[in-house]
Design an enzyme around this catalytic site. Structure first.
Site, PDB file in Angstrom:
ATOM      1  NE  ARG A  52      -2.516   1.095   3.571  1.00 50.28           N
ATOM      2  CZ  ARG A  52      -3.232   0.913   4.687  1.00 50.28           C
ATOM      3  NH1 ARG A  52      -4.493   0.531   4.624  1.00 50.28           N
ATOM      4  NH2 ARG A  52      -2.691   1.098   5.870  1.00 50.28           N
ATOM      5  CE  LYS A 151      -1.900   4.775   6.962  1.00 52.21           C
ATOM      6  NZ  LYS A 151      -2.917   5.552   7.653  1.00 52.21           N
ATOM      7  CD  GLU A 184     -11.812   6.416   5.728  1.00 51.77           C
ATOM      8  OE1 GLU A 184     -11.225   5.336   5.838  1.00 51.77           O
ATOM      9  OE2 GLU A 184     -11.382   7.338   5.019  1.00 51.77           O
TER      10      GLU A 184
HETATM   11  N1  PMP Z   1      -9.028   4.842   7.374  1.00 51.33           N
HETATM   12  C1  PMP Z   1      -8.103   5.791   7.595  1.00 51.33           C
HETATM   13  C2  PMP Z   1      -8.380   7.185   7.162  1.00 51.33           C
HETATM   14  C3  PMP Z   1      -6.896   5.467   8.245  1.00 51.33           C
HETATM   15  O1  PMP Z   1      -5.974   6.407   8.470  1.00 51.33           O
HETATM   16  C4  PMP Z   1      -6.694   4.138   8.676  1.00 51.33           C
HETATM   17  C5  PMP Z   1      -5.422   3.777   9.410  1.00 51.33           C
HETATM   18  N2  PMP Z   1      -4.397   3.440   8.550  1.00 51.33           N
HETATM   19  C6  PMP Z   1      -7.672   3.176   8.402  1.00 51.33           C
HETATM   20  C7  PMP Z   1      -8.829   3.575   7.750  1.00 51.33           C
HETATM   21  C8  PMP Z   1      -7.486   1.737   8.785  1.00 51.33           C
HETATM   22  O2  PMP Z   1      -6.554   1.107   7.936  1.00 51.33           O
HETATM   23  P1  PMP Z   1      -5.618  -0.067   8.437  1.00 51.33           P
HETATM   24  O3  PMP Z   1      -6.497  -1.143   8.943  1.00 51.33           O
HETATM   25  O4  PMP Z   1      -4.862  -0.496   7.223  1.00 51.33           O
HETATM   26  O5  PMP Z   1      -4.737   0.489   9.496  1.00 51.33           O
END
Ligand code: PMP
Length: 294
Positions: A52, A151, A184
């Protein structure tokens, strides 16, 4: 000995771990990052996180001066040096040092920072009691403005959401997209259980970060015999949900018991959520890249 931070191939004590004020990561939020957990001496889903990271970098035309395998080794070495068995890793790749203009072409080359430390996003007791959350008035930026799947170091929108939560005296807020669909949390993905006992989570195309924890939880849930659907849903679906929980590397899996003051189900963590939390922790402890010889 305090923590040792990796910066561009060398290790520095925390107090000396510094980057330039001319770095465009600092000046413009120009860069990408990852957050990764270490459970029981194993780095959880390291490959998935690095993939990612490299995909985010590819989208923003950011050249990472290490191959994915070299980054993997640098990450393992950072955890090893800090002698950590349960930890949180932050990898940051910034555009590097440039001038005061925006132009990334004038930057000297990307800078890489890897930090391994402890993290606690929510107080421990909330994993038993569950979180109260609100829906934020701040909307998710749409994929055709700034793709939420990247990200990037630009987390201002997420911070505004977190500020709204604090102003409402709760620890987390949910965000809707411009069309009013739930997407989210400020740094986590969301799941609900509907009246038919199905597990629902918003699809990636609505504008979410494709969470690695989200993907594993869907996999575990299917193994547990649940029907899992990636479908759009609204605030109303949140309010009438039987169970709700959030997922993320830092948050792990945490129950939600109230949304905009409407209680979720019985107002306490539900059976499906508790079972998935248990299964997730079991899975996380036993899977992952080994940091130390066993
Ligand atoms: N959404 C956002 C905006 C985030 O910053 C994160 C944290 N990385 C997540 C969802 C969750 O992703 P992950 O399970 O890969 O940490």
């Amino acid at each position: 000995m305090g923590i040792q931070v990796y910066i561009d191939g060398a290790f520095f004590p925390k107090e000396e771990a510094k980057v330039s004020v001319f770095d465009h990561g600092f000046l413009y939020g120009d860069g990408v990052f990852e957050g990764i957990r270490v459970y029981n001496g194993r780095i959880f889903k390291l490959k998935e996180h690095l993939e990612r990271l490299y995909e985010s970098a590819h989208h923003i035309l950011l050249n990472i001066p290490l191959s994915l395998e070299e980054m993997e080794q640098a990450t393992i070495e950072t955890v090893r040096r800090n002698k950590l068995r349960d930890a949180y890793i932050r990898i940051v790749v910034s555009r590097g040092v440039g001038d005061l203009g925006l132009d990334p072409e004038k930057c000297s080359g990307s800078g890489i920072v890897i930090i391994a430390d402890k993290i606690s996003l929510f107080p421990e007791e909330l994993y038993d009691k569950g979180l109260e959350v609100i829906t934020a008035s701040t909307r998710q930026r749409s994929a055709n403005i700034q793709e939420p799947r990247i990200k990037s170091l630009n987390y201002l929108n997420n911070i505004l959401i977190k500020i709204e939560a604090a102003h409402a005296d709760v620890m987390e807020a949910l965000v809707l997209n411009a069309q009013g669909y739930v997407v989210e949390g400020s740094g986590c993905n969301i799941f609900i259980v509907n009246r038919n006992g199905e597990l629902l989570t918003p699809p990636v195309y609505l504008g979410i970060l494709e969470g690695i924890t989200r993907n594993i939880v869907m996999e575990i849930a299917r193994q547990e015999g649940l029907i899992v659907k990636e479908v759009p849903f609204t605030r109303h679906d949140l309010y009438i949900s039987r169970e709700c929980f959030l997922t993320g590397t830092a948050a792990e899996l945490i129950p939600v018991v109230s949304i905009d003051r409407r209680s979720v189900g019985e107002g306490m963590p539900g059976a499906i959520t508790k079972n998935l939390m248990h299964k997730f922790h079991d899975y996380a402890r036993h899977n992952g890249v080994l940091v130390y010889e066993e």
